[in-house]
Write an enzyme that holds these catalytic residues in place. Structure first.
Site, PDB file in Angstrom:
ATOM      1  N   GLY A   2     -17.698  32.049  25.580  1.00 47.73           N
ATOM      2  CA  GLY A   2     -18.483  30.956  25.047  1.00 47.73           C
ATOM      3  C   GLY A   2     -18.552  30.944  23.539  1.00 47.73           C
ATOM      4  O   GLY A   2     -17.788  31.637  22.863  1.00 47.73           O
ATOM      5  N   GLY A   7     -10.266  28.597  17.577  1.00 45.32           N
ATOM      6  CA  GLY A   7      -9.384  29.600  18.176  1.00 45.32           C
ATOM      7  C   GLY A   7      -9.332  29.470  19.690  1.00 45.32           C
ATOM      8  O   GLY A   7      -8.261  29.508  20.299  1.00 45.32           O
ATOM      9  N   HIS A   8     -10.504  29.296  20.303  1.00 51.55           N
ATOM     10  CA  HIS A   8     -10.541  29.098  21.749  1.00 51.55           C
ATOM     11  C   HIS A   8      -9.815  27.808  22.135  1.00 51.55           C
ATOM     12  O   HIS A   8      -9.084  27.770  23.133  1.00 51.55           O
ATOM     13  CB  HIS A   8     -11.996  28.995  22.236  1.00 51.55           C
ATOM     14  N   GLN A  32     -18.985  44.726  29.791  1.00 55.42           N
ATOM     15  CA  GLN A  32     -18.114  45.142  28.693  1.00 55.42           C
ATOM     16  C   GLN A  32     -18.876  45.422  27.405  1.00 55.42           C
ATOM     17  O   GLN A  32     -18.275  45.698  26.375  1.00 55.42           O
ATOM     18  CB  GLN A  32     -17.018  44.108  28.455  1.00 55.42           C
ATOM     19  N   LYS A 120      -6.135  37.623  18.506  1.00 54.75           N
ATOM     20  CA  LYS A 120      -7.253  38.186  17.753  1.00 54.75           C
ATOM     21  C   LYS A 120      -7.805  39.427  18.445  1.00 54.75           C
ATOM     22  O   LYS A 120      -8.167  40.405  17.795  1.00 54.75           O
ATOM     23  CB  LYS A 120      -8.341  37.115  17.577  1.00 54.75           C
ATOM     24  N   ASP A 121      -7.870  39.421  19.783  1.00 54.14           N
ATOM     25  CA  ASP A 121      -8.244  40.606  20.556  1.00 54.14           C
ATOM     26  C   ASP A 121      -6.963  41.243  21.089  1.00 54.14           C
ATOM     27  O   ASP A 121      -6.681  41.227  22.288  1.00 54.14           O
ATOM     28  CB  ASP A 121      -9.187  40.210  21.696  1.00 54.14           C
ATOM     29  N   GLN A 124      -7.069  44.026  23.745  1.00 62.57           N
ATOM     30  CA  GLN A 124      -7.458  43.441  25.018  1.00 62.57           C
ATOM     31  C   GLN A 124      -6.266  42.767  25.689  1.00 62.57           C
ATOM     32  O   GLN A 124      -6.078  42.883  26.903  1.00 62.57           O
ATOM     33  CB  GLN A 124      -8.570  42.412  24.799  1.00 62.57           C
ATOM     34  N   MET A 155     -11.189  33.700  13.253  1.00 62.24           N
ATOM     35  CA  MET A 155     -12.255  32.993  13.942  1.00 62.24           C
ATOM     36  C   MET A 155     -12.782  33.834  15.089  1.00 62.24           C
ATOM     37  O   MET A 155     -12.017  34.414  15.852  1.00 62.24           O
ATOM     38  CB  MET A 155     -11.746  31.646  14.458  1.00 62.24           C
ATOM     39  N   SER A 156     -14.107  33.909  15.192  1.00 62.07           N
ATOM     40  CA  SER A 156     -14.760  34.697  16.226  1.00 62.07           C
ATOM     41  C   SER A 156     -16.131  34.099  16.498  1.00 62.07           C
ATOM     42  O   SER A 156     -16.780  33.570  15.576  1.00 62.07           O
ATOM     43  CB  SER A 156     -14.914  36.157  15.770  1.00 62.07           C
TER      44      SER A 156
END
Length: 253
Positions: A2, A7-8, A32, A120-121, A124, A155-156
Site C-alpha cells: 500500500g 514506483g508501484h 515480515q 528497489k527491493d 527480496q 521511491m518508497s
C-alpha cells in the site's frame, strides 16, 4: 503493502503490457516486521490506493484483512537459506521468512502466470526467485527498474514519513551508490568504494549508515573482489529522522 506511488504504478504498467488480466494485492504483512513500532507506523492509504489502481486500469485488487490471511496463529515457517540471512536478513531477523510465507499465500490464492516485483527491493526479488524455484510455482518473475524522485531518492512508501530536509539529505544514498559504481567499473577495489561511500554518507551528519556492501546476486554474500560484473550488486541501508531507507544498483544494468 500500500501507500502506492509511481514506483508501484510502474509495476502495474509493466504487468498490463505483458498480461491480459492484472491483479494487485494490498496487504501490510505483520509477519515480515521485526519491529512492532515500524509496523504500527507503516502508512496505510487504502482508499487513495484503490483510486490510483482504478484510474490506471488494474482489473482486480485483493485487499485481505490480517484475520483472513492468518485466521490462526501460523505454525508454519519458511527458511529460505543463506540468501535470506544476509544484509536485510541480518539486520531484520525473520523478515524474509515472513515475506516468503505471505508471498506463497498470495501466489496460491491468485495463481498468477506472471509476477512483477521492483528492483528497489533487490534482495527480496532474488528471495522470491528462489521461492518460485524451490516450490515449483509455475510463475515467470519480472524485475521492474527502481523509480526515483527528482533528486535520485528511490521511491518508497516510507518516504512519506520523511521531513522535507531529510528527504533532500537522503538523496546522498543514490549519490553514494553511483560513486561506488563508477569506482568499481574503473577497476578500483571494493575497499576503496566502501571508503568513499562512508565518507560521503558521513558528510551529511544526519544519515546513519547501517551497511554498504558489494554482493553477488546469487547469494547476497559480501564480495571481497568483483569477478562477475553481471551478477554484482551494490546495496545500501541507512536511517534518517527515524526512517530506515534502502537502495541498490546493479553494477551493470
Amino acid at each position: 503493502m500500500g501507500a502506492l506511488h509511481a514506483g508501484h504504478m510502474s509495476l502495474l504498467e509493466q504487468a498490463k503490457s505483458a498480461t491480459d488480466i492484472t491483479v494487485a494485492s494490498i496487504f501490510v504483512n505483520p509477519t515480515q516486521f521485526n519491529n512492532r513500532e515500524d509496523l504500527a507506523l507503516y502508512p496505510r492509504t487504502l482508499e487513495a490506493d484503490l483510486r490510483k489502481l482504478e484510474e490506471a486500469g488494474c482489473d482486480y485488487v485483493f485487499t485481505p484483512s490480517t484475520d483472513e490471511m492468518y485466521p490462526q496463529s501460523s505454525e508454519v515457517t519458511l527458511k529460505l537459506g543463506s540468501i535470506a540471512n544476509e544484509l536485510e536478513g541480518k539486520f531484520r531477523p525473520g523478515h524474509f521468512d515472513g515475506v516468503g510465507l505471505v508471498v506463497s499465500k498470495l501466489f496460491n490464492i491468485v495463481q498468477p502466470q506472471k509476477a512483477f516485483f521492483g528492483q528497489k527491493d533487490l534482495q527480496q526479488y532474488f528471495v522470491i526467485q528462489k521461492l518460485i524455484s524451490e516450490f515449483n510455482f509455475p510463475i515467470h518473475l519480472f524485475m521492474v527498474p527502481t523509480k526515483r524522485e527528482p533528486g535520485g531518492l528511490a521511491m518508497s512508501s516510507r518516504n512519506e514519513r520523511l521531513a522535507s530536509s531529510d528527504r533532500q539529505e537522503a538523496c546522498l544514498l543514490y549519490q553514494a551508490l553511483q560513486k561506488a559504481q563508477q569506482l568499481l567499473l574503473q577497476e578500483h577495489s571494493i575497499e576503496q568504494a566502501k571508503k568513499e561511500v562512508k565518507e560521503l554518507i558521513a558528510s551529511s551528519g544526519r544519515l546513519q549508515l547501517e551497511y554498504f556492501e558489494v554482493v553477488s546476486t546469487a547469494d547476497f554474500k559480501p564480495l571481497k573482489k568483483v569477478e562477475n560484473k553481471q551478477s554484482t550488486a551494490l546495496c545500501i541501508a541507512a536511517e534518517i529522522g527515524g526512517v530506515r531507507l534502502i537502495d541498490n544498483l546493479l553494477l551493470i544494468s
